[in-house]
Each structure stands twice: as structure tokens, then as C-alpha cells.
Design a protein around this motif. Structure first.
Motif, PDB file in Angstrom:
ATOM      1  N   GLU A  80      15.300  34.939-119.874  1.00 28.04           N
ATOM      2  CA  GLU A  80      16.365  35.726-119.252  1.00 28.04           C
ATOM      3  C   GLU A  80      15.952  36.047-117.815  1.00 28.04           C
TER       4      GLU A  80
ATOM      5  N   THR B  81      21.877  40.375-114.415  1.00 33.04           N
ATOM      6  CA  THR B  81      21.130  39.700-115.476  1.00 33.04           C
ATOM      7  C   THR B  81      21.886  38.469-115.960  1.00 33.04           C
ATOM      8  N   SER B  82      21.165  37.401-116.177  1.00 38.63           N
ATOM      9  CA  SER B  82      21.763  36.145-116.625  1.00 38.63           C
ATOM     10  C   SER B  82      21.838  36.087-118.151  1.00 38.63           C
ATOM     11  N   THR B  83      22.507  35.093-118.659  1.00 38.83           N
ATOM     12  CA  THR B  83      22.556  34.832-120.095  1.00 38.83           C
ATOM     13  C   THR B  83      21.269  34.130-120.520  1.00 38.83           C
TER      14      THR B  83
ATOM     15  N   SER C 161      18.618  31.586-121.796  1.00 39.46           N
ATOM     16  CA  SER C 161      18.681  30.126-121.814  1.00 39.46           C
ATOM     17  C   SER C 161      17.320  29.552-122.165  1.00 39.46           C
TER      18      SER C 161
END
Length: 343
Positions: free
Chosen positions: A145, A157-159, A161
Motif C-alpha cells: 500500500e 492512500t492507494s489501493t 496491490s
């Protein structure tokens, strides 16, 4: 009455007495390398417990070989780990004197990884800002993340992966980007409840076109005021020393040091006179003593004129002048008649 008194004494004695709390053991797999079992997270235990575990094998309790200690008290135990141990049941037992506390643990979701490392940022021609990193374990079971912020504003904040890459399209000009990454075991391998700690932040400045890692972390925010205070005090002391030195130099120029003539004036004159030692102070003249005589007028018996009488006196004075000619200037002597003629 005696029975009532005994009960009152017992109640008073028990006031303030705290029964020892039941220890709670928490076990966590660290970076898929080993297992830490901790039974004192809130405070230091009052006693030293002996720890036993079945090491993921039924009916085979063994004492801990590696205790974790704090202030000479045992607060935990470190156990070895194997990949299959996550899906087995771990049984632990704490023993102190005649008391024992037994617990069972399912460690499938109790995994905490180390933070990602080797973060780097690159700008390509699209334009696109690409972030790369390495996880502590190279396995397809780990997801990451990313969070970033622009010019120290709110984090985005990113998803999560599985890739170890993140891209920001069309980055803003004249801006500074800051990135951090964390990781955990994903649901394909039994999702963990725990994320790793955030990695060290890395920054990219669009004006400079480079990236750098902020290794100072939050500790520098604590040291900044201290360093600022020390720097300010140092500059103040240096300024005071400079002012004092210039003041002494100015005082020496405006008010020169005057020697004390009462101390060894006759013996050490050259020590304070601004005269070179090569120059010898010697007088270059000689003065002779000149005798002084007084004359009185004596009436003349013969027929001598007044001018002749004056001439004889002047002749006597010229002898004195000739004797002192080496040190005094000689002026022409004129008679009273000559002076009258001049006038």
C-alpha cells in the motif's frame, strides 16, 4: 465481639492488596522468520514466569530457550518458525510456583512484515512519476500500500496491490512529492491483520528533478529546537567575544597606556620610550663654565674721555664672551656713541 474484631482486622489488612492479574500471552510471527510470544505488554511483570510451548507439535511441551527480558524480568519468548507453522495451533503455558496459565493460539492471521526498503522515484517522458521499492520477502503472497502527499499536505492512500511499483500521472509542476510504502500478507495466503510499519519516506522535487530519502524521520523534529537553541547560544557567545575584543582594541587606540614614571625611571628609560635600541642617546654639545665678574665705576684722575672709559669696560666683558664662545652665540658690541649714531 472477638469474631467481629477479627473480621474487621482482616478487611483492613486486605485493603490496598491487589491480586496478581492473570497474564495474557500474545504471539506474533515476525517477517515470517520467527515467533515472538509476549506476556507483558502493558507493564513489567511482578514475577519471573517460566514459559513452555508445544512448538506446534501436540503433547510436546518444551521450556523456552530464548527469553526476552526487560529490567531483569522475563517479558517474552522467541520461538523458531517454519512455513507450515502458520496453519497449526500453538499451545503456551506460563508457570510460577504452583500456578500455571495455558493458552492456545491460531497464528494464521498473526503475521507482521518488515517495512519495504530501497525506495526510488523516476520521471519518464509520458510524463509520469514512478515509485519503486523492494519488500522484505520476495513472494507473491505480499501486497503493498502506497501513500503520498504533495507539498506536505494531506496524505493520499492507494489501493493495495501485489506490484512493487506505483505511478502518479501528470505530476504537478513546482511541487514536492513525498512517498511511503507498507506491506502485509494478502488473502491468497491467509490475510494478516497487521500491516508493516511505514517505510522511510522518499521525496521528489519537480524543480530539482531528483529524489532523496528522508532518513532523519520523526526524531529530527525533536532535535530541531534543541539544535536551534544551541546554535543561537553559540552565535551569541561569539558575538560577545567579538565585541569585547573590538572594545579592547578601540580603548588601546584612543587611550594608549601611559608608563608609570615612578617605577625604575632612571634605570629603564629605553623600555617605554619609542626609541630603537640601536640608537644611542648621547649629547652632541659641550658647555664650558663662564666666570662672572662684577665691575664698579672708578673716577678717572687723568684726562680720559668718556668713550675711552667705556671702551676699557667693554674690553673686559669681551674676555668673558671669548671664554664661552664654544657654547654661546657672540653678538657684536657697539658703544653708546655708535648706538646713538644709528638712532
Amino acid at each position: 465481639m472477638k469474631m467481629v474484631g477479627s473480621w474487621l482486622f482482616l478487611l483492613i489488612s486486605l485493603q490496598g492488596y491487589e491480586a496478581p492479574s492473570t497474564p495474557n500471552v500474545n504471539c506474533l510471527i515476525i517477517n515470517l522468520d520467527y515467533v515472538n510470544c509476549i506476556w507483558s505488554e502493558q507493564r513489567i511483570p511482578e514475577v519471573n514466569f517460566t514459559f513452555f510451548s508445544n512448538r506446534f507439535i501436540k503433547d510436546n511441551m518444551e521450556e523456552c530457550t530464548t527469553y526476552l527480558q526487560e529490567k531483569s524480568y522475563s517479558v517474552g519468548c522467541r520461538l523458531s518458525y517454519d512455513k507450515s507453522d502458520r496453519f497449526r495451533t500453538l499451545t503456551t503455558k506460563l508457570v510460577h510456583q504452583n500456578n500455571s496459565y495455558v493458552q492456545t493460539h491460531n497464528l494464521k492471521s498473526m503475521v507482521k512484515l518488515y517495512p519495504p526498503v530501497n525506495l526510488s522515484v523516476e520521471m519518464n517522458k509520458d510524463p509520469e512519476l514512478n515509485l519503486y521499492w523492494n519488500n522484505s520477502k520476495n513472494t507473491y503472497c505480499i501486497e503493498s500500500e502506497v501513500r503520498y502527499r504533495i507539498n506536505s499536505e494531506k496524505w493520499k492512500t492507494s489501493t493495495p496491490s501485489k506490484e512493487q511499483k506505483y505511478a502518479v500521472a501528470f505530476p504537478l509542476k513546482s511541487s514536492r512529492y513525498e512517498f511511503q510504502v507498507r506491506a502485509r500478507v494478502n488473502d491468497m495466503c491467509g490475510e494478516s491483520k497487521f500491516w508493516s510499519e511505514w517505510s522511510q519516506p522518499i521525496q521528489w522535487d519537480s524543480m530539482k528533478g531528483n529524489n532523496f530519502t528522508d532518513i532523519s524521520g520523526s526524531s529530527m523534529s525533536v532535535w530541531k529546537p534543541v539544535l536551534s537553541l544551541v546554535g543561537t547560544m553559540t552565535l551569541f557567545i561569539l558575538a560577545c567575544m567579538l565585541v569585547y575584543r573590538e572594545r579592547e582594541r578601540l580603548r588601546f587606540i584612543l587611550i594608549p597606556i601611559v608608563p608609570n614614571p615612578g617605577k625604575n625611571l632612571d634605570e629603564n628609560v629605553e623600555a617605554w620610550l619609542p626609541i630603537s635600541k640601536d640608537i644611542c642617546f648621547q649629547p652632541n654639545f659641550t658647555e664650558f663654565a663662564c666666570p662672572v665678574r662684577e665691575y664698579s665705576l672708578v673716577p678717572q684722575t687723568g684726562s680720559v674721555s668718556e668713550s675711552e672709559s667705556n671702551f676699557s669696560i667693554l674690553t673686559d666683558q669681551s674676555d668673558c664672551l671669548s671664554t664661552c664662545s664654544s657654547s654661546a652665540s657672540t653678538f657684536p658690541v657697539t658703544s653708546e656713541n655708535e648706538q646713538a649714531g644709528i638712532e
